[in-house]
Design an enzyme around this catalytic site. Sequence first.
Site, PDB file in Angstrom:
ATOM      1  N   SER A  26       3.191   1.318  -6.063  1.00  0.00           N
ATOM      2  CA  SER A  26       2.518   0.160  -5.462  1.00  0.00           C
ATOM      3  C   SER A  26       2.172  -0.877  -6.537  1.00  0.00           C
ATOM      4  O   SER A  26       2.449  -0.685  -7.720  1.00  0.00           O
ATOM      5  CB  SER A  26       1.240   0.619  -4.764  1.00  0.00           C
ATOM      6  OG  SER A  26       0.312   1.056  -5.740  1.00  0.00           O
ATOM      7  N   MET A  27       1.541  -1.945  -6.102  1.00  0.00           N
ATOM      8  CA  MET A  27       0.980  -2.899  -7.049  1.00  0.00           C
ATOM      9  C   MET A  27      -0.073  -2.169  -7.902  1.00  0.00           C
ATOM     10  O   MET A  27      -0.724  -1.248  -7.416  1.00  0.00           O
ATOM     11  CB  MET A  27       0.257  -4.028  -6.307  1.00  0.00           C
ATOM     12  CG  MET A  27       1.103  -4.740  -5.270  1.00  0.00           C
ATOM     13  SD  MET A  27       2.102  -6.005  -5.987  1.00  0.00           S
ATOM     14  CE  MET A  27       0.953  -6.782  -7.069  1.00  0.00           C
ATOM     15  N   PHE A  28      -0.254  -2.583  -9.113  1.00  0.00           N
ATOM     16  CA  PHE A  28      -1.285  -2.065 -10.032  1.00  0.00           C
ATOM     17  C   PHE A  28      -1.086  -0.590 -10.379  1.00  0.00           C
ATOM     18  O   PHE A  28      -2.027   0.087 -10.761  1.00  0.00           O
ATOM     19  CB  PHE A  28      -2.701  -2.242  -9.438  1.00  0.00           C
ATOM     20  CG  PHE A  28      -2.937  -3.611  -8.890  1.00  0.00           C
ATOM     21  CD1 PHE A  28      -3.031  -4.708  -9.739  1.00  0.00           C
ATOM     22  CD2 PHE A  28      -3.039  -3.816  -7.530  1.00  0.00           C
ATOM     23  CE1 PHE A  28      -3.234  -5.978  -9.233  1.00  0.00           C
ATOM     24  CE2 PHE A  28      -3.240  -5.088  -7.010  1.00  0.00           C
ATOM     25  CZ  PHE A  28      -3.336  -6.171  -7.870  1.00  0.00           C
ATOM     26  N   GLY A  60       1.192   0.404 -12.667  1.00  0.00           N
ATOM     27  CA  GLY A  60       1.657   0.545 -14.046  1.00  0.00           C
ATOM     28  C   GLY A  60       3.164   0.663 -14.186  1.00  0.00           C
ATOM     29  O   GLY A  60       3.653   1.155 -15.201  1.00  0.00           O
ATOM     30  N   LYS A  61       3.913   0.183 -13.189  1.00  0.00           N
ATOM     31  CA  LYS A  61       5.385   0.245 -13.248  1.00  0.00           C
ATOM     32  C   LYS A  61       5.933  -0.505 -14.446  1.00  0.00           C
ATOM     33  O   LYS A  61       6.746   0.001 -15.204  1.00  0.00           O
ATOM     34  CB  LYS A  61       6.016  -0.394 -12.004  1.00  0.00           C
ATOM     35  CG  LYS A  61       5.694   0.267 -10.706  1.00  0.00           C
ATOM     36  CD  LYS A  61       6.382  -0.458  -9.552  1.00  0.00           C
ATOM     37  CE  LYS A  61       5.917  -1.895  -9.381  1.00  0.00           C
ATOM     38  NZ  LYS A  61       4.498  -2.054  -9.064  1.00  0.00           N
ATOM     39  N   ASP A  75      13.298  -5.510 -13.948  1.00  0.00           N
ATOM     40  CA  ASP A  75      11.923  -5.510 -13.435  1.00  0.00           C
ATOM     41  C   ASP A  75      11.872  -6.247 -12.101  1.00  0.00           C
ATOM     42  O   ASP A  75      12.715  -7.099 -11.823  1.00  0.00           O
ATOM     43  CB  ASP A  75      10.982  -6.165 -14.454  1.00  0.00           C
ATOM     44  CG  ASP A  75       9.532  -5.793 -14.188  1.00  0.00           C
ATOM     45  OD1 ASP A  75       9.280  -4.733 -13.581  1.00  0.00           O
ATOM     46  OD2 ASP A  75       8.636  -6.565 -14.597  1.00  0.00           O
ATOM     47  N   GLU A  76      10.867  -5.935 -11.297  1.00  0.00           N
ATOM     48  CA  GLU A  76      10.689  -6.546  -9.967  1.00  0.00           C
ATOM     49  C   GLU A  76      11.985  -6.413  -9.152  1.00  0.00           C
ATOM     50  O   GLU A  76      12.398  -7.339  -8.446  1.00  0.00           O
ATOM     51  CB  GLU A  76      10.280  -8.026 -10.085  1.00  0.00           C
ATOM     52  CG  GLU A  76       8.991  -8.253 -10.845  1.00  0.00           C
ATOM     53  CD  GLU A  76       7.741  -7.825 -10.073  1.00  0.00           C
ATOM     54  OE1 GLU A  76       7.852  -7.384  -8.906  1.00  0.00           O
ATOM     55  OE2 GLU A  76       6.651  -7.920 -10.660  1.00  0.00           O
ATOM     56  N   CYS A 114      -7.094   3.887  -5.382  1.00  0.00           N
ATOM     57  CA  CYS A 114      -7.574   3.207  -4.177  1.00  0.00           C
ATOM     58  C   CYS A 114      -8.917   2.535  -4.463  1.00  0.00           C
ATOM     59  O   CYS A 114      -9.861   3.186  -4.917  1.00  0.00           O
ATOM     60  CB  CYS A 114      -7.721   4.213  -3.039  1.00  0.00           C
ATOM     61  SG  CYS A 114      -8.366   3.468  -1.522  1.00  0.00           S
ATOM     62  N   CYS A 117     -11.810   4.106  -1.984  1.00  0.00           N
ATOM     63  CA  CYS A 117     -12.340   5.480  -2.032  1.00  0.00           C
ATOM     64  C   CYS A 117     -12.056   6.209  -3.344  1.00  0.00           C
ATOM     65  O   CYS A 117     -12.569   7.306  -3.549  1.00  0.00           O
ATOM     66  CB  CYS A 117     -11.794   6.287  -0.859  1.00  0.00           C
ATOM     67  SG  CYS A 117     -10.074   6.765  -1.074  1.00  0.00           S
TER      68      CYS A 117
HETATM   69 ZN    ZN Z   1      -8.670   5.266  -0.077  1.00  0.00          ZN
END
Ligand code: ZN
Length: 196
Positions: free
Chosen positions: A22-24, A26-27, A93-94, A150, A153
Amino acid sequence: MFLEDTINPGSKSGWIEVICGSMFSGKTEELIRRLKRAEFAKQKVEIFKPNVDTRYAEEEVVSHDENSIRSTPVPSSSNIPILADGVDVVGIDEAQFFDSELVEVCTQLANRGTRVIVAGLDMDYAGKPFGPIPALMAVAEYVTKVHAVCVRCGNLANHSHRLSSSDDLVVLGEKNEYEPLCRSCFYGFKEKNKVV
Ligand code: ZN
């Protein structure tokens, strides 16, 4: 953590690595880590990205922590093979923003002995497989899924939840446009807001 194989200089065979999440998650940091190690090993490295990604500097792959490495923006995946001629390691990348031909391009590069490292979003903001990434995961020798945390949570996050209401698939990854969510928080939000 993915540990690179020792490269056998006698071998003509390349391979494909995919770094997705996902975003953020660290890819790009992980892509840069692998490419810098290849550079330290005196290998010829080239990095490409689709020229739709103009968040930061035109000629650099820049990750969120500002670690960066020089890259070449290209309009289509078909531009890559000729630019990658004589290169040992190709970074992309991307990659989710590239056309589906990227799968064939990466396959041809690996077949001619190139190590190909592809980084990109595995899912779009709706949680659907994104562009050529699923097919690349199928043909790759190595797939690394990286995860964010996340923000609601603290569990492992694998979804990029879009905060704006735009339906445009290509909204680039500014921090204020997305938040990383776990499965439970992502689908909980969709259920509560009746998002399809
Ligand atoms: Zn969550």
